[in-house]
Design an enzyme around this catalytic site. Structure first.
Site, PDB file in Angstrom:
ATOM      1  N   GLY A  61     -18.921  11.407   9.620  1.00 54.09           N
ATOM      2  CA  GLY A  61     -19.207   9.926   9.964  1.00 54.09           C
ATOM      3  C   GLY A  61     -17.830   8.956   9.697  1.00 54.09           C
ATOM      4  O   GLY A  61     -17.248   8.405  10.506  1.00 54.09           O
ATOM      5  N   SER A  62     -17.277   9.382   8.727  1.00 54.38           N
ATOM      6  CA  SER A  62     -15.982   8.503   8.000  1.00 54.38           C
ATOM      7  C   SER A  62     -14.848   9.057   9.141  1.00 54.38           C
ATOM      8  O   SER A  62     -14.103   8.123   9.412  1.00 54.38           O
ATOM      9  CB  SER A  62     -15.570   9.045   6.794  1.00 54.38           C
ATOM     10  OG  SER A  62     -16.847   8.575   5.744  1.00 54.38           O
ATOM     11  N   ASN A 120     -25.995  -0.015   5.861  1.00 54.60           N
ATOM     12  CA  ASN A 120     -26.478   1.224   5.115  1.00 54.60           C
ATOM     13  C   ASN A 120     -27.030   0.631   3.963  1.00 54.60           C
ATOM     14  O   ASN A 120     -27.761   1.363   3.133  1.00 54.60           O
ATOM     15  CB  ASN A 120     -25.225   2.141   4.616  1.00 54.60           C
ATOM     16  CG  ASN A 120     -24.023   1.453   4.446  1.00 54.60           C
ATOM     17  OD1 ASN A 120     -23.598   0.566   5.064  1.00 54.60           O
ATOM     18  ND2 ASN A 120     -23.574   1.863   3.216  1.00 54.60           N
ATOM     19  N   GLN A 167     -26.223   5.025  10.705  1.00 56.39           N
ATOM     20  CA  GLN A 167     -27.545   4.548  10.022  1.00 56.39           C
ATOM     21  C   GLN A 167     -28.697   4.389  10.996  1.00 56.39           C
ATOM     22  O   GLN A 167     -29.742   4.175  10.929  1.00 56.39           O
ATOM     23  CB  GLN A 167     -27.669   3.415   9.129  1.00 56.39           C
ATOM     24  CG  GLN A 167     -26.745   3.585   7.933  1.00 56.39           C
ATOM     25  CD  GLN A 167     -27.543   4.594   6.798  1.00 56.39           C
ATOM     26  OE1 GLN A 167     -28.737   4.850   6.992  1.00 56.39           O
ATOM     27  NE2 GLN A 167     -26.816   4.983   5.549  1.00 56.39           N
ATOM     28  N   SER A 175     -23.363  10.705  12.392  1.00 51.69           N
ATOM     29  CA  SER A 175     -23.024  11.527  11.374  1.00 51.69           C
ATOM     30  C   SER A 175     -24.232  12.369  10.968  1.00 51.69           C
ATOM     31  O   SER A 175     -25.475  11.971  11.207  1.00 51.69           O
ATOM     32  CB  SER A 175     -22.668  10.891   9.845  1.00 51.69           C
ATOM     33  OG  SER A 175     -22.880  11.864   8.896  1.00 51.69           O
ATOM     34  N   GLY A 176     -24.194  13.882  10.983  1.00 52.30           N
ATOM     35  CA  GLY A 176     -25.193  14.825  10.813  1.00 52.30           C
ATOM     36  C   GLY A 176     -26.345  14.569   9.420  1.00 52.30           C
ATOM     37  O   GLY A 176     -27.427  14.484   9.696  1.00 52.30           O
ATOM     38  N   HIS A 177     -25.503  14.296   8.419  1.00 53.04           N
ATOM     39  CA  HIS A 177     -26.177  14.452   7.183  1.00 53.04           C
ATOM     40  C   HIS A 177     -27.211  13.232   6.917  1.00 53.04           C
ATOM     41  O   HIS A 177     -28.111  13.406   5.932  1.00 53.04           O
ATOM     42  CB  HIS A 177     -25.364  14.873   5.991  1.00 53.04           C
ATOM     43  CG  HIS A 177     -24.610  13.694   5.348  1.00 53.04           C
ATOM     44  ND1 HIS A 177     -25.050  12.992   4.143  1.00 53.04           N
ATOM     45  CD2 HIS A 177     -23.528  12.978   5.770  1.00 53.04           C
ATOM     46  CE1 HIS A 177     -24.049  11.893   3.850  1.00 53.04           C
ATOM     47  NE2 HIS A 177     -23.168  12.005   4.921  1.00 53.04           N
ATOM     48  N   THR A 220     -10.586  25.361  14.670  1.00 53.37           N
ATOM     49  CA  THR A 220     -11.595  26.217  15.407  1.00 53.37           C
ATOM     50  C   THR A 220     -13.187  25.464  14.817  1.00 53.37           C
ATOM     51  O   THR A 220     -13.489  24.983  13.949  1.00 53.37           O
ATOM     52  CB  THR A 220     -11.968  27.725  14.450  1.00 53.37           C
ATOM     53  OG1 THR A 220     -10.803  28.392  14.776  1.00 53.37           O
ATOM     54  CG2 THR A 220     -13.053  28.453  15.022  1.00 53.37           C
ATOM     55  N   CYS A 268     -21.415   5.473  -2.828  1.00 46.22           N
ATOM     56  CA  CYS A 268     -19.814   5.289  -2.838  1.00 46.22           C
ATOM     57  C   CYS A 268     -19.394   4.069  -3.818  1.00 46.22           C
ATOM     58  O   CYS A 268     -18.662   4.357  -4.423  1.00 46.22           O
ATOM     59  CB  CYS A 268     -19.325   5.012  -1.554  1.00 46.22           C
ATOM     60  SG  CYS A 268     -20.065   5.540  -0.147  1.00 46.22           S
TER      61      CYS A 268
HETATM   62  C1  LIG Z   1     -22.995   7.554   5.525  1.00 47.55           C
HETATM   63  C2  LIG Z   1     -22.189   6.656   6.154  1.00 47.55           C
HETATM   64  C3  LIG Z   1     -20.877   6.806   6.774  1.00 47.55           C
HETATM   65  C4  LIG Z   1     -20.129   7.875   6.399  1.00 47.55           C
HETATM   66  O1  LIG Z   1     -20.748   9.229   7.016  1.00 47.55           O
HETATM   67  P1  LIG Z   1     -20.002  10.721   6.305  1.00 47.55           P
HETATM   68  O2  LIG Z   1     -20.697  11.726   7.285  1.00 47.55           O
HETATM   69  O3  LIG Z   1     -20.722  10.524   5.135  1.00 47.55           O
HETATM   70  O4  LIG Z   1     -18.563  10.528   6.351  1.00 47.55           O
HETATM   71  C5  LIG Z   1     -20.497   5.766   7.596  1.00 47.55           C
HETATM   72  N1  LIG Z   1     -21.055   4.730   7.922  1.00 47.55           N
HETATM   73  C6  LIG Z   1     -22.258   4.537   7.490  1.00 47.55           C
HETATM   74  C7  LIG Z   1     -23.010   3.187   8.052  1.00 47.55           C
HETATM   75  C8  LIG Z   1     -22.941   5.554   6.562  1.00 47.55           C
HETATM   76  O5  LIG Z   1     -24.092   5.063   6.202  1.00 47.55           O
END
Ligand SMILES: *Cc1c(COP(=O)(O)O)cnc(C)c1O
Length: 396
Positions: free
Chosen positions: A73-74, A154, A182, A202-204, A240, A327
């Protein structure tokens, strides 16, 4: 009371779901081809990457060729913001609008751009953690290159008036990006209908693995290349492809958006029970609007305690929670999000964020509501700040 293990920190990260893991596994062992290779093993990998792209696109109402895979996501936020800044600076547009309570992936990027000579307007949020779209309208200038406002916060979970903001940007012909990391899977999103120009996910945060993300870029917007090299991601981001992670993301996004209202119907009453239960404690307050918030999020300030100590005591009781964002914990600065809604430093320090998903059961909720009052009472009994508060003395 029997000790439980409860993961209530899904805003920090999530477990990879069984379905996602199962979908990924063949790509490590049998389907390991390079999507750029000409033989069948490679072509199959190529096909499955494109299949994942189509799934991500469909889930947010985009076209597949508007989706770029990134490493997180970053990265998506960085690319959208720096890429647009670089491109439009050449046309004399060096002004960016964002909000004060963005994720650091956005805020640190805009701060970096300020050092490069860009001007940034930081829109304030009200005491409920909401942005007024009219503030965005009033901040837009001739030289505004980009508006970037997060979809859902978040830390306090508040959902922003994205449709209105997008509409204003459309009228004013300014590009609109939203960090929806989020929001995806919790709020219905259709980028074309809503008029969103760029969106990060973001996936996680949605039960895929860490280290995979995507950026939606509306057709017609051309971002500069992020990584120079091979022709992957339509020549924009070389390297890749992380095929297992991409396939996993495709499944995760599809699953996440499948039953948004059904999931919310399960999670919201549990979340509300937690809010009401914790607010029974004296000197507590809910941070962020009660209704315009993510179903699984609650953020409560508990005066007279330190968030860090609370988290450690909850951990000893098997509960994973957060105070501020992951963070920022580890630093002594209180969360910029909690300060932005007007909390005093000492109140912001004693804040608790729980982010539950449907795996947190009713029994888990009862357990959390048994543990928290005990832990809070214990911490307050040891706290000089609390003692002074109770005596009505000044304690700042
Ligand atoms: C977790 C988060 C990110 C960062 O995502 P990553 O995949 O961990 O780099 C960015 N923005 C928000 C609002 C998030 O909650």
């Amino acid at each position: 009371m029997e000790k439980r293990f409860i993961y209530a920190d899904n805003a920090a990260t999530t477990r990879v779901s069984d379905k996602v893991l199962e979908a990924m596994l063949p790509y490590f062992t049998t389907a390991y081809g390079n999507p750029s290779s000409i033989y069948k093993l490679g072509r199959d990998a190529q096909r499955d990457v494109e299949d994942a792209r189509a799934r991500v696109a469909k889930a947010i109402g985009a076209d597949p060729n508007e989706i770029f895979f990134t490493s997180c996501g970053s990265e998506s936020d960085n690319w959208a913001i720096k890429g647009t800044a670089e491109r439009l600076a050449k046309k004399g547009k060096k002004h960016i609008i964002t909000s004060v309570f963005e994720h650091h992936a956005v805020l640190h990027t805009t701060q970096y751009l300020e050092k490069q000579g860009f001007e940034v307007t930081y829109i304030p949020v009200d005491e409920k953690g909401l942005i007024n779209p009219e503030d965005i309208r009033n901040a837009i200038r001739e030289d505004t290159a980009l508006v970037t406002v997060m979809y859902a916060n978040n830390e306090i979970g508040t959902i922003q008036p994205i449709d209105e903001i997008a509409q204003i940007c459309r009228e004013k012909k300014v590009i609109f990006h939203t960090d929806a990391v989020q929001a995806v899977g919790h709020v219905e999103i259709n980028v074309h209908e809503q008029g969103i120009d760029m969106l990060s996910l973001s996936g996680h945060k949605i039960h895929a693995q860490k280290g995979i993300g995507a950026l939606y870029v509306r057709k017609g917007i051309v971002l500069p290349n992020l990584i120079h090299g091979g022709g992957q991601e339509r020549n924009k981001r070389a390297g890749t492809e992380n095929v297992p992670a991409i396939v996993g993301l495709g499944v995760a996004v599809e699953e996440a958006v499948k039953n948004i209202s059904e999931k919310a119907a399960i999670i919201t009453p549990r979340r509300n029970k937690l809010i009401d239960g914790i607010l029974q404690l004296p000197y507590t307050r809910l941070n962020g609007d009660r209704d315009k918030r993510l179903p699984g999020n609650l953020n409560i300030s508990i005066e007279g305690i330190e968030g860090e100590s609370l988290l450690l005591m909850l951990d000893m009781n098997g509960i994973c929670a957060s105070s501020g964002s992951a963070c920022t914990s580890g630093s002594l600065d209180p969360s910029h999000v909690l300060l932005s809604i007007g909390l005093k430093h000492e109140v912001a320090h004693g804040s608790l964020r729980l982010s539950i998903d449907e795996n947190v059961s009713d029994e888990d909720v009862d357990y959390i509501l048994e543990v928290i009052p005990k832990v809070v009472e214990r911490l307050r009994s040891m706290s000089p700040v609390w003692e002074k508060m109770m005596k009505g003395e000044k304690y700042e």
